[in-house]
Design a protein around this motif. Structure first.
Motif, short mmCIF file in Angstrom:
data_model
loop_
_atom_site.label_atom_id
_atom_site.label_comp_id
_atom_site.label_asym_id
_atom_site.label_seq_id
_atom_site.Cartn_x
_atom_site.Cartn_y
_atom_site.Cartn_z
N ASN A 50 6.22 -4.18 -2.13
CA ASN A 50 7.08 -3.00 -2.10
C ASN A 50 6.37 -1.74 -1.58
O ASN A 50 6.80 -0.62 -1.85
N HIS A 54 7.92 2.24 -1.48
CA HIS A 54 7.27 3.46 -1.95
C HIS A 54 7.21 4.52 -0.84
O HIS A 54 7.40 5.71 -1.10
N HIS A 55 6.95 4.08 0.38
CA HIS A 55 6.91 5.03 1.49
C HIS A 55 8.30 5.63 1.73
O HIS A 55 8.45 6.85 1.93
N HIS A 58 9.11 8.13 -0.82
CA HIS A 58 8.37 9.36 -0.52
C HIS A 58 9.11 10.20 0.53
O HIS A 58 9.13 11.43 0.46
N TRP A 79 11.38 -2.95 -7.55
CA TRP A 79 11.80 -1.65 -8.07
C TRP A 79 11.69 -1.67 -9.59
O TRP A 79 11.81 -2.74 -10.20
N MET A 83 9.78 4.12 -10.47
CA MET A 83 10.37 4.45 -9.18
C MET A 83 11.75 5.10 -9.39
O MET A 83 12.13 6.01 -8.64
N SER A 86 11.24 8.70 -10.30
CA SER A 86 10.88 9.45 -9.09
C SER A 86 12.10 9.70 -8.22
O SER A 86 12.33 10.81 -7.73
N LYS A 126 1.24 -4.39 -2.96
CA LYS A 126 1.36 -3.19 -2.12
C LYS A 126 0.32 -3.28 -1.02
O LYS A 126 -0.58 -2.45 -0.91
#
Length: 212
Positions: A50, A54-55, A58, A79, A83, A86, A126
Motif C-alpha cells: 500500500n 499512502h502517497h 498524501h 487500509w 489511514m 488521516s 510498503k
C-alpha cells in the motif's frame, strides 16, 4: 454537481440511467450507513503493498474519493484505522478498496466511509510503487480519474464527468415519480393499482391459456 448528486441513492441513479449505469455490488461498506460521493482519485497498487495508497492519501484534496485497485486477492490490509483518521482530517470523502482492509470496528466508530471486499489483520508491505491517476478496475467497474463516484449500501456507481448532468436530471425525475407513488400509497392505493399491473396479469393469463 457533487452536492446535487449526493441527494440520490445508487438505486435511484440505476433507475435513471438503466443498463448504461454499471453497479458494483460485491464491494461493501463497513457500515451500511456509509455513503460516498465525489470525484475519483485512483490508485493502482502492487499486490499486497500500500505504498502507493499512502502517497495518494498524501496528495488527496478535500472531497476526493480514494479508489484503490490492483490487489483484490491479496492477503494483507491495504487500509486501516490510522489511514482513515488521516483521510478524515484532510476532508477526503471516502475510500473504496477492491481488496482487504483492517480495523473495521474502529473505522465504523470514526465514521469515515470505507468500502472494501473483505478484512485481513495482516499489515501490507510498503516497498513497491504502483500508479496514481490511471484507470483502475474495481470489481466490475472501470473507474477513471475524476469520474464521479456514488456509493452506498446498494452498491457503487461511477459516472463519467460528461454524463453527470444527465444523471442528475434523470435521477431528479425518478425521485419526483417516487414521491408521487409514495403519496398515493399513503392515501390507500396499492402498487398493483398505481402501476396498473392488472393489464400484465390479464396478458399473462391469456398467453397461458393459449399454450394449454
Amino acid at each position: 454537481m457533487i452536492a446535487e448528486l449526493r441527494q440520490f441513492t445508487v438505486c435511484q441513479l440505476s433507475d435513471a440511467l438503466g443498463a448504461s449505469c454499471s453497479i458494483e455490488t460485491s464491494i461493501l461498506p463497513i457500515d451500511p450507513q456509509f455513503r460516498i460521493c465525489g470525484p475519483a482519485l485512483t490508485v493502482e497498487c502492487a499486490p499486497g503493498d500500500n505504498l502507493t495508497v499512502h502517497h495518494a492519501l498524501h496528495l488527496a484534496q478535500p472531497g476526493d474519493v480514494l479508489i484503490v485497485g490492483g490487489s483484490p486477492n491479496c492477503d494483507a490490509a491495504l487500509w486501516g484505522e490510522l489511514m482513515s483518521i488521516s483521510a478524515q482530517s484532510k476532508g477526503v470523502a471516502g475510500t473504496i478498496v477492491d481488496g482487504p482492509v483492517r480495523d473495521p470496528l474502529e473505522i465504523r466508530m470514526l465514521g469515515y466511509p470505507v468500502f472494501c471486499r473483505d478484512f485481513n489483520p495482516r499489515r501490507a508491505t510498503k516497498e513497491a510503487y504502483g500508479r496514481i491517476n490511471v484507470s483502475v478496475r474495481i470489481g466490475t467497474l472501470s473507474i477513471s480519474p475524476k469520474d464521479f463516484v456514488l456509493a452506498d449500501a446498494n452498491g457503487i456507481a461511477s459516472i463519467p464527468h460528461a454524463r453527470v448532468r444527465e444523471a442528475i436530471d434523470s435521477a431528479s425525475e425518478v425521485v419526483r415519480k417516487e414521491n408521487k407513488v409514495k403519496y398515493e400509497i399513503l392515501a390507500g392505493r396499492t402498487i398493483f393499482e398505481i402501476f396498473n399491473l392488472e393489464q400484465y396479469v390479464s396478458t399473462s393469463q391469456q398467453q397461458a391459456a393459449k399454450t394449454k
